[in-house]
Design a protein around this motif. Structure first.
Motif, PDB file in Angstrom:
ATOM      1  N   GLY A 178     -28.853  62.753   7.902  1.00  0.00           N
ATOM      2  CA  GLY A 178     -29.218  62.978   9.465  1.00  0.00           C
ATOM      3  C   GLY A 178     -28.777  64.366  10.164  1.00  0.00           C
ATOM      4  N   CYS A 179     -29.307  64.756  11.106  1.00  0.00           N
ATOM      5  CA  CYS A 179     -28.897  65.881  12.113  1.00  0.00           C
ATOM      6  C   CYS A 179     -28.911  65.470  13.374  1.00  0.00           C
ATOM      7  CB  CYS A 179     -29.603  67.080  11.531  1.00  0.00           C
ATOM      8  SG  CYS A 179     -28.551  68.473  12.184  1.00  0.00           S
ATOM      9  N   PRO A 180     -28.334  64.655  13.970  1.00  0.00           N
ATOM     10  CA  PRO A 180     -28.706  64.076  15.389  1.00  0.00           C
ATOM     11  C   PRO A 180     -28.616  64.993  16.436  1.00  0.00           C
ATOM     12  CG  PRO A 180     -26.828  62.882  14.546  1.00  0.00           C
ATOM     13  CD  PRO A 180     -27.337  63.686  13.396  1.00  0.00           C
ATOM     14  N   TYR A 181     -28.010  66.018  16.080  1.00  0.00           N
ATOM     15  CA  TYR A 181     -27.600  66.909  17.481  1.00  0.00           C
ATOM     16  C   TYR A 181     -28.914  68.164  17.523  1.00  0.00           C
ATOM     17  CZ  TYR A 181     -26.143  70.184  13.488  1.00  0.00           C
ATOM     18  OH  TYR A 181     -25.884  70.624  12.311  1.00  0.00           O
ATOM     19  N   THR A 182     -29.809  67.947  16.611  1.00  0.00           N
ATOM     20  CA  THR A 182     -31.178  68.657  16.752  1.00  0.00           C
ATOM     21  C   THR A 182     -32.271  67.841  17.240  1.00  0.00           C
ATOM     22  OG1 THR A 182     -31.828  68.191  14.638  1.00  0.00           O
ATOM     23  CG2 THR A 182     -30.585  70.318  15.125  1.00  0.00           C
ATOM     24  N   ASP A 183     -32.040  66.514  17.394  1.00  0.00           N
ATOM     25  CA  ASP A 183     -33.070  65.527  18.031  1.00  0.00           C
ATOM     26  C   ASP A 183     -32.852  65.119  19.503  1.00  0.00           C
ATOM     27  OD1 ASP A 183     -34.736  63.208  17.974  1.00  0.00           O
ATOM     28  OD2 ASP A 183     -34.384  63.203  15.887  1.00  0.00           O
ATOM     29  N   THR A 184     -34.188  64.949  20.094  1.00  0.00           N
ATOM     30  CA  THR A 184     -34.128  64.848  21.512  1.00  0.00           C
ATOM     31  C   THR A 184     -33.449  63.400  21.874  1.00  0.00           C
ATOM     32  OG1 THR A 184     -36.668  63.885  20.886  1.00  0.00           O
ATOM     33  CG2 THR A 184     -36.332  66.103  21.875  1.00  0.00           C
ATOM     34  N   ASP A 185     -33.464  62.440  20.787  1.00  0.00           N
ATOM     35  CA  ASP A 185     -32.700  61.284  21.016  1.00  0.00           C
ATOM     36  C   ASP A 185     -31.772  60.903  20.027  1.00  0.00           C
ATOM     37  OD1 ASP A 185     -32.112  58.577  21.365  1.00  0.00           O
ATOM     38  OD2 ASP A 185     -33.938  57.734  21.096  1.00  0.00           O
ATOM     39  N   PRO A 186     -30.556  61.580  20.010  1.00  0.00           N
ATOM     40  CA  PRO A 186     -29.796  61.803  18.806  1.00  0.00           C
ATOM     41  C   PRO A 186     -29.410  60.290  18.544  1.00  0.00           C
ATOM     42  CG  PRO A 186     -28.715  63.334  20.398  1.00  0.00           C
ATOM     43  CD  PRO A 186     -30.106  62.591  20.941  1.00  0.00           C
ATOM     44  N   GLU A 187     -28.987  59.351  19.276  1.00  0.00           N
ATOM     45  CA  GLU A 187     -28.593  58.045  18.757  1.00  0.00           C
ATOM     46  C   GLU A 187     -29.645  57.312  18.223  1.00  0.00           C
ATOM     47  OE1 GLU A 187     -25.698  55.680  21.114  1.00  0.00           O
ATOM     48  OE2 GLU A 187     -24.382  57.260  21.972  1.00  0.00           O
ATOM     49  N   GLY A 188     -30.888  57.493  18.849  1.00  0.00           N
ATOM     50  CA  GLY A 188     -31.892  56.883  18.341  1.00  0.00           C
ATOM     51  C   GLY A 188     -32.176  57.211  16.851  1.00  0.00           C
ATOM     52  N   GLN A 189     -32.162  58.584  16.482  1.00  0.00           N
ATOM     53  CA  GLN A 189     -32.164  59.035  15.063  1.00  0.00           C
ATOM     54  C   GLN A 189     -31.145  58.224  14.308  1.00  0.00           C
ATOM     55  OE1 GLN A 189     -30.674  62.641  12.618  1.00  0.00           O
ATOM     56  NE2 GLN A 189     -32.111  63.411  14.124  1.00  0.00           N
ATOM     57  N   ILE A 190     -29.807  58.125  14.818  1.00  0.00           N
ATOM     58  CA  ILE A 190     -28.842  57.438  14.149  1.00  0.00           C
ATOM     59  C   ILE A 190     -29.245  56.107  13.824  1.00  0.00           C
ATOM     60  CG2 ILE A 190     -26.398  56.641  14.006  1.00  0.00           C
ATOM     61  CD1 ILE A 190     -25.795  59.251  15.977  1.00  0.00           C
ATOM     62  N   ALA A 191     -29.723  55.461  14.716  1.00  0.00           N
ATOM     63  CA  ALA A 191     -29.904  53.876  14.552  1.00  0.00           C
ATOM     64  C   ALA A 191     -31.216  53.839  13.566  1.00  0.00           C
ATOM     65  CB  ALA A 191     -30.236  53.422  15.662  1.00  0.00           C
ATOM     66  N   ARG A 192     -32.176  54.708  13.718  1.00  0.00           N
ATOM     67  CA  ARG A 192     -33.368  54.677  12.651  1.00  0.00           C
ATOM     68  C   ARG A 192     -32.818  54.873  11.501  1.00  0.00           C
ATOM     69  NH1 ARG A 192     -36.244  51.844  11.038  1.00  0.00           N
ATOM     70  NH2 ARG A 192     -38.232  52.627   9.978  1.00  0.00           N
ATOM     71  N   LEU A 193     -32.014  55.892  11.178  1.00  0.00           N
ATOM     72  CA  LEU A 193     -31.590  56.065   9.695  1.00  0.00           C
ATOM     73  C   LEU A 193     -30.709  55.131   9.022  1.00  0.00           C
ATOM     74  CD1 LEU A 193     -30.639  60.193  10.217  1.00  0.00           C
ATOM     75  CD2 LEU A 193     -32.694  58.906   9.168  1.00  0.00           C
ATOM     76  N   PHE A 194     -29.884  54.503   9.861  1.00  0.00           N
ATOM     77  CA  PHE A 194     -29.203  53.344   9.165  1.00  0.00           C
ATOM     78  C   PHE A 194     -30.180  52.159   8.778  1.00  0.00           C
ATOM     79  CE2 PHE A 194     -25.131  54.938  10.823  1.00  0.00           C
ATOM     80  CZ  PHE A 194     -24.333  54.693   9.811  1.00  0.00           C
ATOM     81  N   ALA A 195     -31.373  52.001   9.640  1.00  0.00           N
ATOM     82  CA  ALA A 195     -32.215  50.995   9.499  1.00  0.00           C
ATOM     83  C   ALA A 195     -32.956  51.309   8.028  1.00  0.00           C
ATOM     84  CB  ALA A 195     -33.330  50.853  10.568  1.00  0.00           C
ATOM     85  N   ILE A 196     -33.280  52.662   8.053  1.00  0.00           N
ATOM     86  CA  ILE A 196     -33.919  52.821   6.846  1.00  0.00           C
ATOM     87  C   ILE A 196     -32.928  52.854   5.693  1.00  0.00           C
ATOM     88  CG2 ILE A 196     -34.979  54.807   5.576  1.00  0.00           C
ATOM     89  CD1 ILE A 196     -35.886  55.841   8.409  1.00  0.00           C
ATOM     90  N   ALA A 197     -31.668  53.232   5.651  1.00  0.00           N
ATOM     91  CA  ALA A 197     -30.652  53.049   4.733  1.00  0.00           C
ATOM     92  C   ALA A 197     -30.698  51.539   4.229  1.00  0.00           C
ATOM     93  CB  ALA A 197     -29.613  53.654   5.126  1.00  0.00           C
ATOM     94  N   ARG A 198     -30.602  50.649   5.202  1.00  0.00           N
ATOM     95  CA  ARG A 198     -30.591  49.349   4.763  1.00  0.00           C
ATOM     96  C   ARG A 198     -31.794  48.847   4.138  1.00  0.00           C
ATOM     97  NH1 ARG A 198     -30.796  46.167  10.080  1.00  0.00           N
ATOM     98  NH2 ARG A 198     -33.174  46.641   9.513  1.00  0.00           N
ATOM     99  N   ASP A 199     -32.758  49.449   4.213  1.00  0.00           N
ATOM    100  CA  ASP A 199     -34.087  48.796   3.703  1.00  0.00           C
ATOM    101  C   ASP A 199     -34.166  49.373   2.242  1.00  0.00           C
ATOM    102  OD1 ASP A 199     -34.972  47.591   5.986  1.00  0.00           O
ATOM    103  OD2 ASP A 199     -36.246  49.538   6.497  1.00  0.00           O
TER     104      ASP A 199
END
Length: 408
Positions: A178-199
């Protein structure tokens, strides 16, 4: 016992007595003070033998770009923009050639386990991933390679990026970055990446908090998600240069948060020194997170290369002993015990982070590297270049000690 090879007088731990290592069928078959055998022998001369150096964070897809991607400002923003423009012209063969150049440097420097970060987005598609996947296969004779796919330029702000990341995971990528500091929604990116990692039941490795402003950070969101998903011990964060700006009390609190959330720290001294603090005209901050303090607090701490010969880091030779020495200089570490801990950050600690037992033991693959030093501390202090390596008992590289030609 029939052996294929014996290593004579190898020191397997700092301060330990030298032993012989017997190898058969690509694995360590015996370890003893003296092994009687007619098998071919290699002399270690009482020097330190390790399972190999481990680079826990290396970019192969965007290495060796100095001929086509300028970054006059030297800033992170400038580097991202330069590579973003250049990668639109990347081809499979181009990435293959540049990545092979870096891997061959690393192999010759004693590295035999690498985690490569690979950019995924609609501009580059899966070209970088497919090329690095081929590099993994092409260099399996000398090293093991993990592929971490990540969205360098954001994910939620770039439609189609998430689908490409998922395709790469389906096609063999080992973990997700992940690279949250380049996203318009950093915490949203973090949450989504954790969900994909879990899947996918995979580990995570974030580029995180890469600046010197301690008033805000994304570390807390990563730690919260790690605990919420039960992903302790399966998350790493790289850079985190904000940690270098914290006073002792706040630093201790931050490292305790990482420890409790099971989040590992990867420090990238060359890049972090080159890019941070450019808005200062004097008393320029170092911008290197204190890996040794993290390790003392119970955090898994590693030191890695990051970039080689590109706008993020316009130098590099693949040497992890050089990187460890650079860190020791920046952190002002000189005691033998401290240098030994720094050496562990390019050997034992990243091996464990990437899932490898760093111990040399009977039954383990005969992946061995000889250092021209009796200890890890000496290897860091002298920037020791390994002399030779084996992968599954087969020679992978040699770098003989120089021969001096005295008069007469």
């Amino acid at each position: 016992m029939t052996l294929d090879l014996v290593i004579r007088q190898a020191r397997l731990a700092d301060g330990a007595a030298p032993v012989d290592i017997g190898i058969a069928a690509g694995r360590v078959a015996a370890i003893a003070p003296r092994i009687e055998t007619d098998a071919p022998a290699r002399a270690a001369g009482g020097n330190r033998v390790i399972r190999g150096l481990v680079d826990s964070h290396l970019h192969l897809d965007k290495a060796c770009l100095m001929d086509r991607a300028a970054n006059p400002s030297g800033t992170l923003k400038g580097a991202i923009a330069a590579v973003s423009a250049a990668k639109r012209g990347f081809t499979h063969d181009d990435i293959l050639a540049r990545g092979a150049r870096v891997l061959e440097m690393a192999i010759g420097q004693g590295t035999n386990l690498v985690r490569s970060q690979v950019e995924i987005d609609p501009a580059i598609g899966l070209t970088g991933f497919e090329a690095v996947r081929q590099l993994k296969a092409d260099h399996a004779w000398a090293l093991d390679l993990q592929i971490c796919v990540f969205p360098q330029e954001g994910m939620l702000n770039l439609p189609g990026t998430e689908a490409l990341l998922i395709r790469a995971l389906q096609e063999g990528a080992d973990l997700l970055g992940g690279c949250p500091y380049t996203d318009t929604d950093p915490e949203g990116q973090i949450a989504r990446l954790f969900a994909i990692a879990r899947d996918f039941d995979i580990d995570l490795d974030f580029h995180l908090d890469f600046d010197l402003d301690p008033s805000w950070r994304h570390l807390d969101a990563v730690a919260r998600q790690a605990i919420a998903h039960g992903w302790q011990g399966r998350v790493a964060v790289g850079h985190v240069t904000k940690l270098s700006m914290l006073p002792p009390g706040r630093l201790e609190e931050s490292l305790a948060l990482m420890r409790d959330a099971g989040v590992a720290l990867t420090v990238l001294p060359s890049t972090d020194l080159f890019m941070t603090g450019r808005d200062h005209d004097h008393a320029v901050p170092r911008g290197v997170a204190p890996a040794h303090r993290a390790e003392a607090c119970g955090v898994c701490a590693t030191i890695a290369t990051n970039n080689v010969l590109n706008p993020f880091t316009p130098f590099g030779d693949g040497s992890l002993t050089r990187m460890a020495n650079l860190y020791a200089n920046v952190a002002q570490l000189g005691a033998e015990a401290d240098l030994a801990r720094v050496f562990a950050m390019v050997s034992d600690a990243p091996a464990r982070l990437l899932g490898r037992d760093p111990a040399i033991a009977v039954g383990q693959p005969a992946d061995l590297v000889l250092l021209p030093a009796v200890s890890g501390a000496e290897a860091v202090a002298t920037v020791a270049r390994p002399l030779w390596g084996l992968k599954a008992g087969r020679p992978s590289f040699e770098h003989p000690a120089p021969v001096l030609h005295r008069p007469g």
